[in-house]
Write a protein that holds these residues in place. Sequence first.
Motif, PDB file in Angstrom:
ATOM      1  N   SER A 105     -77.846  -6.521 -30.375  1.00 48.98           N
ATOM      2  CA  SER A 105     -77.836  -7.747 -31.172  1.00 48.98           C
ATOM      3  C   SER A 105     -78.121  -7.455 -32.631  1.00 48.98           C
ATOM      4  O   SER A 105     -77.468  -8.007 -33.532  1.00 48.98           O
ATOM      5  N   SER A 106     -79.077  -6.565 -32.887  1.00 43.93           N
ATOM      6  CA  SER A 106     -79.433  -6.205 -34.262  1.00 43.93           C
ATOM      7  C   SER A 106     -78.288  -5.498 -34.976  1.00 43.93           C
ATOM      8  O   SER A 106     -78.202  -5.525 -36.207  1.00 43.93           O
ATOM      9  N   ALA A 107     -77.422  -4.849 -34.174  1.00 41.77           N
ATOM     10  CA  ALA A 107     -76.254  -4.169 -34.743  1.00 41.77           C
ATOM     11  C   ALA A 107     -75.103  -5.139 -34.986  1.00 41.77           C
ATOM     12  O   ALA A 107     -74.008  -4.724 -35.387  1.00 41.77           O
ATOM     13  N   GLY A 108     -75.339  -6.423 -34.718  1.00 45.43           N
ATOM     14  CA  GLY A 108     -74.321  -7.437 -34.988  1.00 45.43           C
ATOM     15  C   GLY A 108     -73.339  -7.668 -33.862  1.00 45.43           C
ATOM     16  O   GLY A 108     -72.317  -8.345 -34.058  1.00 45.43           O
ATOM     17  N   LYS A 109     -73.630  -7.143 -32.678  1.00 45.78           N
ATOM     18  CA  LYS A 109     -72.737  -7.346 -31.542  1.00 45.78           C
ATOM     19  C   LYS A 109     -73.052  -8.680 -30.859  1.00 45.78           C
ATOM     20  O   LYS A 109     -74.217  -9.006 -30.616  1.00 45.78           O
ATOM     21  N   LYS A 110     -72.027  -9.441 -30.538  1.00 42.61           N
ATOM     22  CA  LYS A 110     -72.220 -10.693 -29.808  1.00 42.61           C
ATOM     23  C   LYS A 110     -72.402 -10.385 -28.324  1.00 42.61           C
ATOM     24  O   LYS A 110     -71.699  -9.539 -27.771  1.00 42.61           O
ATOM     25  N   LEU A 111     -73.341 -11.078 -27.684  1.00 45.78           N
ATOM     26  CA  LEU A 111     -73.691 -10.805 -26.298  1.00 45.78           C
ATOM     27  C   LEU A 111     -73.426 -12.023 -25.424  1.00 45.78           C
ATOM     28  O   LEU A 111     -73.611 -13.160 -25.857  1.00 45.78           O
ATOM     29  N   ALA A 112     -73.010 -11.771 -24.181  1.00 47.96           N
ATOM     30  CA  ALA A 112     -72.773 -12.861 -23.232  1.00 47.96           C
ATOM     31  C   ALA A 112     -73.041 -12.355 -21.824  1.00 47.96           C
ATOM     32  O   ALA A 112     -73.113 -11.144 -21.582  1.00 47.96           O
ATOM     33  N   VAL A 113     -73.210 -13.297 -20.899  1.00 42.58           N
ATOM     34  CA  VAL A 113     -73.415 -12.979 -19.480  1.00 42.58           C
ATOM     35  C   VAL A 113     -72.348 -13.689 -18.670  1.00 42.58           C
ATOM     36  O   VAL A 113     -72.073 -14.874 -18.886  1.00 42.58           O
ATOM     37  N   LEU A 114     -71.754 -12.954 -17.726  1.00 39.78           N
ATOM     38  CA  LEU A 114     -70.798 -13.548 -16.790  1.00 39.78           C
ATOM     39  C   LEU A 114     -71.101 -13.031 -15.394  1.00 39.78           C
ATOM     40  O   LEU A 114     -70.936 -11.846 -15.103  1.00 39.78           O
ATOM     41  N   SER A 115     -71.567 -13.922 -14.539  1.00 41.79           N
ATOM     42  CA  SER A 115     -71.945 -13.571 -13.174  1.00 41.79           C
ATOM     43  C   SER A 115     -71.117 -14.386 -12.188  1.00 41.79           C
ATOM     44  O   SER A 115     -70.610 -15.456 -12.526  1.00 41.79           O
ATOM     45  N   ASN A 116     -71.006 -13.878 -10.962  1.00 38.33           N
ATOM     46  CA  ASN A 116     -70.409 -14.669  -9.888  1.00 38.33           C
ATOM     47  C   ASN A 116     -71.463 -15.479  -9.140  1.00 38.33           C
ATOM     48  O   ASN A 116     -71.128 -16.274  -8.265  1.00 38.33           O
ATOM     49  N   LYS A 117     -72.744 -15.270  -9.482  1.00 35.15           N
ATOM     50  CA  LYS A 117     -73.808 -16.105  -8.923  1.00 35.15           C
ATOM     51  C   LYS A 117     -73.582 -17.534  -9.407  1.00 35.15           C
ATOM     52  O   LYS A 117     -73.133 -17.743 -10.541  1.00 35.15           O
ATOM     53  N   PRO A 118     -73.866 -18.552  -8.572  1.00 29.86           N
ATOM     54  CA  PRO A 118     -73.667 -19.933  -9.022  1.00 29.86           C
ATOM     55  C   PRO A 118     -74.261 -20.177 -10.413  1.00 29.86           C
ATOM     56  O   PRO A 118     -75.335 -19.670 -10.736  1.00 29.86           O
ATOM     57  N   GLU A 119     -73.530 -20.926 -11.228  1.00 25.69           N
ATOM     58  CA  GLU A 119     -73.874 -21.044 -12.644  1.00 25.69           C
ATOM     59  C   GLU A 119     -75.298 -21.550 -12.887  1.00 25.69           C
ATOM     60  O   GLU A 119     -76.000 -21.030 -13.763  1.00 25.69           O
ATOM     61  N   GLU A 120     -75.741 -22.547 -12.116  1.00 26.04           N
ATOM     62  CA  GLU A 120     -77.079 -23.083 -12.364  1.00 26.04           C
ATOM     63  C   GLU A 120     -78.150 -22.026 -12.122  1.00 26.04           C
ATOM     64  O   GLU A 120     -79.147 -21.947 -12.860  1.00 26.04           O
ATOM     65  N   PHE A 121     -77.943 -21.173 -11.111  1.00 26.41           N
ATOM     66  CA  PHE A 121     -78.903 -20.109 -10.827  1.00 26.41           C
ATOM     67  C   PHE A 121     -78.838 -19.023 -11.893  1.00 26.41           C
ATOM     68  O   PHE A 121     -79.857 -18.437 -12.259  1.00 26.41           O
ATOM     69  N   THR A 122     -77.643 -18.738 -12.378  1.00 27.15           N
ATOM     70  CA  THR A 122     -77.466 -17.735 -13.424  1.00 27.15           C
ATOM     71  C   THR A 122     -78.215 -18.135 -14.694  1.00 27.15           C
ATOM     72  O   THR A 122     -78.946 -17.328 -15.282  1.00 27.15           O
ATOM     73  N   ALA A 137     -73.055 -16.864 -24.861  1.00 23.45           N
ATOM     74  CA  ALA A 137     -72.665 -17.681 -23.705  1.00 23.45           C
ATOM     75  C   ALA A 137     -73.278 -17.091 -22.448  1.00 23.45           C
ATOM     76  O   ALA A 137     -73.460 -15.875 -22.350  1.00 23.45           O
ATOM     77  N   VAL A 138     -73.611 -17.962 -21.493  1.00 22.57           N
ATOM     78  CA  VAL A 138     -74.097 -17.542 -20.174  1.00 22.57           C
ATOM     79  C   VAL A 138     -73.337 -18.353 -19.134  1.00 22.57           C
ATOM     80  O   VAL A 138     -73.456 -19.575 -19.080  1.00 22.57           O
ATOM     81  N   HIS A 139     -72.533 -17.653 -18.321  1.00 15.74           N
ATOM     82  CA  HIS A 139     -71.724 -18.343 -17.315  1.00 15.74           C
ATOM     83  C   HIS A 139     -71.896 -17.709 -15.947  1.00 15.74           C
ATOM     84  O   HIS A 139     -72.001 -16.490 -15.824  1.00 15.74           O
ATOM     85  N   GLY A 140     -71.921 -18.552 -14.929  1.00 17.47           N
ATOM     86  CA  GLY A 140     -71.940 -18.084 -13.548  1.00 17.47           C
ATOM     87  C   GLY A 140     -70.745 -18.646 -12.819  1.00 17.47           C
ATOM     88  O   GLY A 140     -69.791 -19.154 -13.426  1.00 17.47           O
ATOM     89  N   GLY A 141     -70.801 -18.566 -11.491  1.00 14.70           N
ATOM     90  CA  GLY A 141     -69.695 -19.050 -10.684  1.00 14.70           C
ATOM     91  C   GLY A 141     -69.580 -20.563 -10.733  1.00 14.70           C
ATOM     92  O   GLY A 141     -70.567 -21.280 -10.579  1.00 14.70           O
ATOM     93  N   ASP A 144     -64.418 -24.718 -10.948  1.00 15.30           N
ATOM     94  CA  ASP A 144     -63.203 -24.982 -11.728  1.00 15.30           C
ATOM     95  C   ASP A 144     -62.629 -23.739 -12.402  1.00 15.30           C
ATOM     96  O   ASP A 144     -61.626 -23.828 -13.105  1.00 15.30           O
ATOM     97  N   VAL A 145     -63.256 -22.584 -12.198  1.00 16.28           N
ATOM     98  CA  VAL A 145     -62.775 -21.343 -12.805  1.00 16.28           C
ATOM     99  C   VAL A 145     -62.794 -20.253 -11.738  1.00 16.28           C
ATOM    100  O   VAL A 145     -63.791 -20.120 -11.022  1.00 16.28           O
ATOM    101  N   PRO A 146     -61.736 -19.457 -11.601  1.00 18.35           N
ATOM    102  CA  PRO A 146     -61.740 -18.381 -10.608  1.00 18.35           C
ATOM    103  C   PRO A 146     -62.878 -17.392 -10.866  1.00 18.35           C
ATOM    104  O   PRO A 146     -63.209 -17.092 -12.010  1.00 18.35           O
ATOM    105  N   LEU A 147     -63.471 -16.886  -9.790  1.00 17.99           N
ATOM    106  CA  LEU A 147     -64.533 -15.903  -9.918  1.00 17.99           C
ATOM    107  C   LEU A 147     -63.971 -14.551 -10.352  1.00 17.99           C
ATOM    108  O   LEU A 147     -62.774 -14.276 -10.220  1.00 17.99           O
TER     109      LEU A 147
END
Length: 220
Positions: A105-122, A137-141, A144-147
């Motif tokens: 993050s300090s190097a200026g890279k954008k970070l995100a999470v994408l899991s197949n765990k249900p979104e609310e739990f993620t 962004a933080v997204h889980g399963g 409405d979107v394919p895993l």
Amino acid sequence: MNYSHNFSAVIFDLDGTLLYSLNEIAAAGNGALARLGHSIHPVDAYCHFVGAGAKKLAWRILPEDKRTQENYDALVPVLLEEFERELNTIAYPYAGTLEVLDVLSSAGKKLAVLSNKPEEFTKVAVEKFLPGVDFFAVHGGRNDVPLKPAPDCALKIAESMGVAPERTVFVGDSDVDIKTAINAGMIPVGAAWGFRGSKELVEAGAKIVFDSPSDLAKLL
């Protein structure tokens, strides 16, 4: 070896990549099985059950002679209940995870999470165990979107960050994650410290495989 890449963003898988959560997943799975009178599995068996979302997990943990639609339909809601009960009770970030996220993050890279765990739990897990990390962004399963390994959500995240897929690193511990990266035209990086190990990652097409989270700093 020179690991440097011209990248602007990193998308991470969650379980087995940022968080060690196998005991927690096994507790939820075995709790659900036990409630329905099925035999349970050793924790290590869950290394190969996880990665494709809660519904696939439910099918995989059913004993082979019990894999009927009726048993599956009964297990899914019970498994989700057990997930909610066990969530964030045993899991923890891998050593060096928070530090390397800060470096990226300090190097200026954008970070995100994408899991197949249900979104609310993620989202709850990220908020608890990775507090203060500036994830774009933080997204889980979601229904409405394919895993994963479908590239749809990974591509949407990259687009929302304003970063081209080929300038996006995708880090994960399973073949599902590596295939997601390849399908999305991203840079596939294997997390050999996770649930599956380096052999599966290399065979799936990982261009780089690291042994610990702190090794991700070598990308810079």
